[in-house]
Design an enzyme around this catalytic site. Structure first.
Site, PDB file in Angstrom:
ATOM      1  CG  HIS A 100      52.663   6.222   3.124  1.00  0.00           C
ATOM      2  ND1 HIS A 100      53.424   6.601   2.034  1.00  0.00           N
ATOM      3  CD2 HIS A 100      51.534   6.987   3.082  1.00  0.00           C
ATOM      4  CE1 HIS A 100      52.788   7.552   1.354  1.00  0.00           C
ATOM      5  NE2 HIS A 100      51.648   7.805   1.972  1.00  0.00           N
TER       6      HIS A 100
ATOM      7  CE  LYS B  34      58.829  -1.312  12.649  1.00  0.00           C
ATOM      8  NZ  LYS B  34      57.524  -0.615  12.826  1.00  0.00           N
TER       9      LYS B  34
END
Length: 230
Positions: free
Chosen positions: A17, A37
Site C-alpha cells: 500500500h 520484489k
C-alpha cells in the site's frame, strides 16, 4: 546504489500500500522509479492480477510488468524459503542481491524500490533474513508498520535490529490497520521513541497522497532521481 528497501515490522501490515502510493507520488514529481520484489510467496498464478507485484505494476503504469517485478514466485503462503522448497527450489541470497543490484544499475540515477517479503527478521533462506539482504545491498530502509495495538513495541524492536546492523532508516511509516486505535494517537505515542527517524502516516485507501513522503525521500535518498532511464 539508487535503491530504497521497503521492509516492515511483520507481514500484511501495508508495505505494498505504501510502496504503490509512493510510486504514484514520485511519478507525479517527474522522478524515474521502478519496483522489485526479490521473492514473493502466496502467489496464485491464476489470480496474478490480485497479487502485490500486480499492484506495484499498476502503480508503475505497466500492468504487464508483474513477472519482471517479481522473478521468484511461489504458491504457498509461507516464508519464502519454505515455499520455494515445496516447489523443489532453494533460495540463494547472493542471487537475489545480484538481481537487485542489476535492476538498480539499469535505472542509473532513478530510484528502485526493493520490497521485501514479510518483516525485517523474516527468513528469506534457511539461514538468512531480510536484514541480511538489506545489509548486503547497503540500501537505506523505509520501515512500514501497522497501527494496531502493540505496534510501538514491534517498531522499536525492528529499529533496534536495523540500527545494530548499521542500517540507515530513511523514514518510518505507520500504515492504518483495520479496527485499530486512532492513527494520530498512535503516531504521537511512537514519535518520542524514534530518535530522529522521520515519521509519516498512511491512511487506508487509494486516495492517500504520499507526496510528503516522496519529497522527503527524494531529498534524503535520491536527489538525482530525475535523470534515470525508465
Amino acid at each position: 546504489m539508487p535503491a530504497l528497501f521497503v521492509t516492515g515490522t511483520g507481514t500484511d501490515i501495508g508495505k505494498t500500500h505504501v510502496s504503490c502510493a509512493l510510486i504514484r507520488a514520485l511519478k507525479v514529481r517527474g522522478a524515474v522509479v521502478d519496483a522489485f520484489k526479490p521473492v514473493v510467496s502466496g502467489f496464485d498464478p491464476k489470480d496474478a492480477a490480485g497479487s502485490d507485484p500486480a499492484r506495484l505494476a499498476i502503480a508503475l503504469g505497466d500492468p504487464s510488468a508483474v513477472f519482471r517485478i517479481a522473478p521468484r514466485r511461489y504458491r504457498a503462503p509461507l516464508s519464502p524459503n519454505i515455499a520455494a522448497q515445496l516447489e523443489g527450489e532453494t533460495l540463494v541470497l547472493d542471487d537475489m542481491v545480484i538481481d537487485a543490484v542489476a535492476r538498480a544499475a539499469e535505472l542509473r540515477d532513478g530510484l528502485l524500490l526493493v520490497e521485501g517479503a514479510g518483516g525485517v527478521m523474516s527468513p528469506l533462506t534457511d539461514t538468512q533474513t531480510n536484514l541480511d539482504m538489506i545489509v548486503a545491498l547497503g540500501a537505506p530502509v523505509l520501515l512500514v508498520a501497522g497501527s494496531y495495538l502493540g505496534t510501538i513495541s514491534h517498531v522499536l524492536t525492528a529499529l533496534v535490529a536495523l540500527r545494530a546492523a548499521k542500517v540507515r532508516v530513511a523514514a518510518v511509516v505507520i500504515s492504518e490497520s483495520l479496527d485499530a486505535p486512532d492513527l494520530d494517537q498512535t503516531a504521537q505515542a511512537l514519535a518520542p521513541f524514534l530518535d530522529g527517524a522521520p515519521l509519516f502516516l498512511a491512511p487506508r485507501g487509494e486516495s492517500w497522497d504520499a507526496g510528503a513522503l516522496a519529497d522527503h525521500l527524494l531529498a534524503a535518498v535520491a536527489p538525482n532521481a530525475f535523470g534515470g532511464t525508465p
